[in-house]
Scaffold this motif. Structure first.
Motif, PDB file in Angstrom:
ATOM      1  N   MET A  73       0.833  -1.207   0.000  1.00 40.60           N
ATOM      2  CA  MET A  73       0.000   0.000   0.000  1.00 40.60           C
ATOM      3  C   MET A  73       0.872   1.263   0.000  1.00 40.60           C
ATOM      4  SD  MET A  73      -3.108   1.142   2.490  1.00 40.60           S
ATOM      5  CE  MET A  73      -4.056  -0.338   2.519  1.00 40.60           C
ATOM      6  N   ASN A  74       2.102   1.123   0.572  1.00 38.42           N
ATOM      7  CA  ASN A  74       2.959   2.309   0.631  1.00 38.42           C
ATOM      8  C   ASN A  74       3.363   2.806  -0.739  1.00 38.42           C
ATOM      9  OD1 ASN A  74       2.757   2.671   3.273  1.00 38.42           O
ATOM     10  ND2 ASN A  74       4.676   1.641   3.817  1.00 38.42           N
ATOM     11  N   LEU A 134      -6.023   7.970   0.878  1.00 38.78           N
ATOM     12  CA  LEU A 134      -4.716   7.746   1.503  1.00 38.78           C
ATOM     13  C   LEU A 134      -3.785   8.933   1.317  1.00 38.78           C
ATOM     14  CD1 LEU A 134      -3.622   4.214   0.182  1.00 38.78           C
ATOM     15  CD2 LEU A 134      -4.266   4.800   2.536  1.00 38.78           C
ATOM     16  N   SER A 135      -3.982   9.670   0.212  1.00 39.23           N
ATOM     17  CA  SER A 135      -2.997  10.667  -0.207  1.00 39.23           C
ATOM     18  C   SER A 135      -3.385  12.064   0.287  1.00 39.23           C
ATOM     19  CB  SER A 135      -2.910  10.657  -1.743  1.00 39.23           C
ATOM     20  OG  SER A 135      -2.490  11.902  -2.237  1.00 39.23           O
ATOM     21  N   SER A 136      -2.503  12.666   1.099  1.00 37.40           N
ATOM     22  CA  SER A 136      -2.838  14.008   1.590  1.00 37.40           C
ATOM     23  C   SER A 136      -2.620  15.059   0.502  1.00 37.40           C
ATOM     24  CB  SER A 136      -2.067  14.339   2.861  1.00 37.40           C
ATOM     25  OG  SER A 136      -0.722  14.036   2.682  1.00 37.40           O
ATOM     26  N   HIS A 178      -6.681  -0.983  -7.414  1.00 38.91           N
ATOM     27  CA  HIS A 178      -5.331  -0.643  -6.932  1.00 38.91           C
ATOM     28  C   HIS A 178      -5.072  -1.176  -5.519  1.00 38.91           C
ATOM     29  CE1 HIS A 178      -4.681   1.656 -10.457  1.00 38.91           C
ATOM     30  NE2 HIS A 178      -5.423   2.681 -10.127  1.00 38.91           N
ATOM     31  N   LEU A 179      -6.058  -1.880  -4.959  1.00 42.55           N
ATOM     32  CA  LEU A 179      -5.838  -2.451  -3.622  1.00 42.55           C
ATOM     33  C   LEU A 179      -5.142  -3.809  -3.758  1.00 42.55           C
ATOM     34  CD1 LEU A 179      -7.697  -0.197  -2.712  1.00 42.55           C
ATOM     35  CD2 LEU A 179      -8.976  -1.848  -1.341  1.00 42.55           C
ATOM     36  N   PRO A 180      -4.278  -4.170  -2.798  1.00 43.67           N
ATOM     37  CA  PRO A 180      -3.669  -5.497  -2.865  1.00 43.67           C
ATOM     38  C   PRO A 180      -4.739  -6.587  -2.810  1.00 43.67           C
ATOM     39  CG  PRO A 180      -2.943  -4.267  -0.890  1.00 43.67           C
ATOM     40  CD  PRO A 180      -3.795  -3.349  -1.694  1.00 43.67           C
TER      41      PRO A 180
HETATM   42  C1  LIG Z   1      -6.879   6.542  -9.721  1.00 45.69           C
HETATM   43  S1  LIG Z   1      -7.172   7.540  -8.320  1.00 45.69           S
HETATM   44  C2  LIG Z   1      -8.905   7.822  -8.484  1.00 45.69           C
HETATM   45  C3  LIG Z   1      -9.353   9.102  -7.863  1.00 45.69           C
HETATM   46  C4  LIG Z   1     -10.825   9.438  -7.992  1.00 45.69           C
HETATM   47  N1  LIG Z   1     -11.696   8.463  -7.365  1.00 45.69           N
HETATM   48  C5  LIG Z   1     -11.224   9.642  -9.426  1.00 45.69           C
HETATM   49  O1  LIG Z   1     -11.926   8.794  -9.986  1.00 45.69           O
HETATM   50  O2  LIG Z   1     -10.837  10.642 -10.029  1.00 45.69           O
HETATM   51  C6  LIG Z   1      -7.091   6.379  -7.007  1.00 45.69           C
HETATM   52  C7  LIG Z   1      -7.152   7.033  -5.632  1.00 45.69           C
HETATM   53  O3  LIG Z   1      -7.381   6.008  -4.666  1.00 45.69           O
HETATM   54  C8  LIG Z   1      -6.606   6.285  -3.525  1.00 45.69           C
HETATM   55  N2  LIG Z   1      -6.423   5.025  -2.785  1.00 45.69           N
HETATM   56  C9  LIG Z   1      -5.757   3.910  -3.165  1.00 45.69           C
HETATM   57  N3  LIG Z   1      -5.866   2.958  -2.231  1.00 45.69           N
HETATM   58  C10 LIG Z   1      -6.640   3.477  -1.236  1.00 45.69           C
HETATM   59  C11 LIG Z   1      -7.122   2.984   0.013  1.00 45.69           C
HETATM   60  N4  LIG Z   1      -6.839   1.765   0.434  1.00 45.69           N
HETATM   61  N5  LIG Z   1      -7.889   3.803   0.761  1.00 45.69           N
HETATM   62  C12 LIG Z   1      -8.189   5.063   0.357  1.00 45.69           C
HETATM   63  N6  LIG Z   1      -7.755   5.574  -0.800  1.00 45.69           N
HETATM   64  C13 LIG Z   1      -7.002   4.792  -1.589  1.00 45.69           C
HETATM   65  C14 LIG Z   1      -5.333   6.867  -4.077  1.00 45.69           C
HETATM   66  O4  LIG Z   1      -4.611   7.612  -3.106  1.00 45.69           O
HETATM   67  C15 LIG Z   1      -5.866   7.716  -5.238  1.00 45.69           C
HETATM   68  O5  LIG Z   1      -6.118   9.041  -4.842  1.00 45.69           O
END
Ligand SMILES: C[S@@+](CC[C@H](N)C(=O)[O-])C[C@H]1O[C@@H](n2cnc3c(N)ncnc32)[C@H](O)[C@@H]1O
Length: 396
Positions: free
Chosen positions: A1-2, A85-87, A132-134
């Motif tokens: 996740m990092n 997750l991203s500030s 994008h989640l594991p």
């Molecule tokens: C491809 S972007 C999509 C952003 C937005 N939903 C859009 O459609 O424009 C994926 C977002 O998911 C966030 N993300 C990934 N894994 C996450 C998690 N486990 N919990 C919360 N956010 C997560 C990332 O930081 C990123 O901002």
């Protein structure tokens, strides 16, 4: 996740400048209120009740801004929680909401795996995140835990066939540059990309353009360290395994096998969609809505009492084109689709304003109820599969 967090700290996605909020509203599926109502609640949601929303993985805020803006403009009560997750992404999303002066939005930094701690919610937007989640199923289960009975999920996940060319490149770039910090990965991957042959499947794939739009887009498409595409069957299975049931795709027509072949009488609905996905070959994302498996489906409403909306179309222009028999082809991704609407239905189209029932649309078009309904059904059959016609009482 990092790795994923590091990526979105370095390259908040999608690339957005809060100042642009003064000029335009970015709209799209999922999470258009009228489309949500149509797909999840059969157009019958009581919008006088506060809608409690979670935008899970809200990124730089496209879904968040769309929902808050449309609900606010329509005067509907809402409370939205943004979680990511991203500030760095949150900062941009916050600035966009501030630019627009939209109330009732709360910002949280953290994982959607803890969604229930912020809820419960009536609606969850999760667009471009779960792949994008594991463990995407753990994400789906966590969102399910955060939803009230009768609530719904709007999702977008990646699909394999329309993304041809992407995954071998991701694998190669990760193998070559995955040990570097995100900005160096991007620099090296771009230099390598420039040397690929013109005949590379990615260079020949008209469905994809993100890598040409911005650095964040290039990284998100081609350098991602955690990215899994779902076939429609794999996605339906993941939903089922985690307590969800597919309500509808935003453009169900894309999965309609009858467009390509005679449908075998004994073929179940999911196999039909899975076969259509393989034949179509262009689907790069699955966009749609799901509800809790145990929830009863919303009640049917008589057609004449439904309130139609045309999604994104200039109604009068479309009505004129239908009357003149020169309706242009529909653009669906990189495809052009023919739709046929009888010219006699032009008057019906012209009367659609998002507030008028089908009954009153037919009366306004000076059709008899019987002929009006016959024409309306043709219009619905032409537009609904492509997400261009929805039913909802949102604007009443
Ligand atoms: C491809 S972007 C999509 C952003 C937005 N939903 C859009 O459609 O424009 C994926 C977002 O998911 C966030 N993300 C990934 N894994 C996450 C998690 N486990 N919990 C919360 N956010 C997560 C990332 O930081 C990123 O901002």
């Amino acid at each position: 996740m990092n790795d994923v967090r590091d990526q979105y700290e370095a390259f908040p996605y999608p690339a957005r400048d809060p100042k642009d909020e003064a000029k335009r509203l970015i709209k799209g599926s999922p999470s258009l209120p009228v489309e949500m109502d149509h797909c999840l609640w059969n157009g019958q949601r009581d919008w006088s009740q506060t809608l409690r929303v979670l935008v899970a993985g809200g990124g730089t805020g496209d879904g968040l801004v769309q929902l808050a803006q449309l609900l606010h403009a329509a005067g509907k009560p809402y409370q939205i929680t943004y979680l990511d997750l991203s500030s760095a992404s949150r900062k941009i999303a916050e600035a966009r909401i501030k630019m627009r002066g939209l109330p009732n939005v709360q910002f949280e930094t953290g994982s959607l795996l803890n969604a229930a701690a912020f809820g419960p919610f009536d609606y969850i937007d999760c667009c471009g995140v779960l792949h994008h989640l594991p463990d995407p199923e753990a994400g789906l289960a966590a969102l399910h835990n955060a939803l009230t009975p009768g609530g719904g999920l709007g999702f977008m996940v990646y699909a394999p066939y329309g993304r041809s060319g992407v995954y071998p490149l991701q694998a190669a770039f990760n193998r070559l540059y995955g040990h570097l910090p995100p900005k160096s990965q991007l620099k090296h991957a771009k230099a390598t990309f420039a040397k690929l042959p013109a005949a590379h499947p990615l260079n020949r794939n008209p469905n994809l353009g993100d890598h040409k739009q911005s650095e964040a887009g290039f990284y998100d498409l081609l350098v991602h360290s955690q990215d899994r595409a779902f076939t429609v069957r794999a996605w339906a299975d993941a939903l089922t395994a985690t307590g969800w049931k597919l309500a509808s795709f935003a453009q169900p027509g894309r999965y309609d096998l009858a467009q390509f072949a005679d449908v075998p009488a004994d073929m179940d609905a999911l196999t039909q969609m899975a076969t259509a996905e393989k034949l179509r070959g262009t689907i790069k994302t699955h966009v749609g809505y799901a509800r809790r498996k145990g929830d009863p489906p919303p009640a049917e409403l008589n057609m004449m009492a439904r309130i139609p909306h045309l999604n994104g179309a200039d109604v009068q222009k479309m009505a004129q084109a239908v009357a003149a028999k020169n309706l242009p082809k529909l653009r669906v991704g990189a495809e052009e689709i023919d739709v046929t609407i009888p010219p006699k239905a032009a008057g019906l189209l012209a009367a659609v304003d998002g507030k008028t029932t089908v009954n009153d649309v037919i009366a306004a078009a000076k059709q008899t109820p019987q002929e009006g309904l016959r024409l309306w059904q043709k219009l619905e059959a032409a537009l609904m599969p492509w997400g261009l016609l929805h039913y909802s009482g949102f604007l009443r």
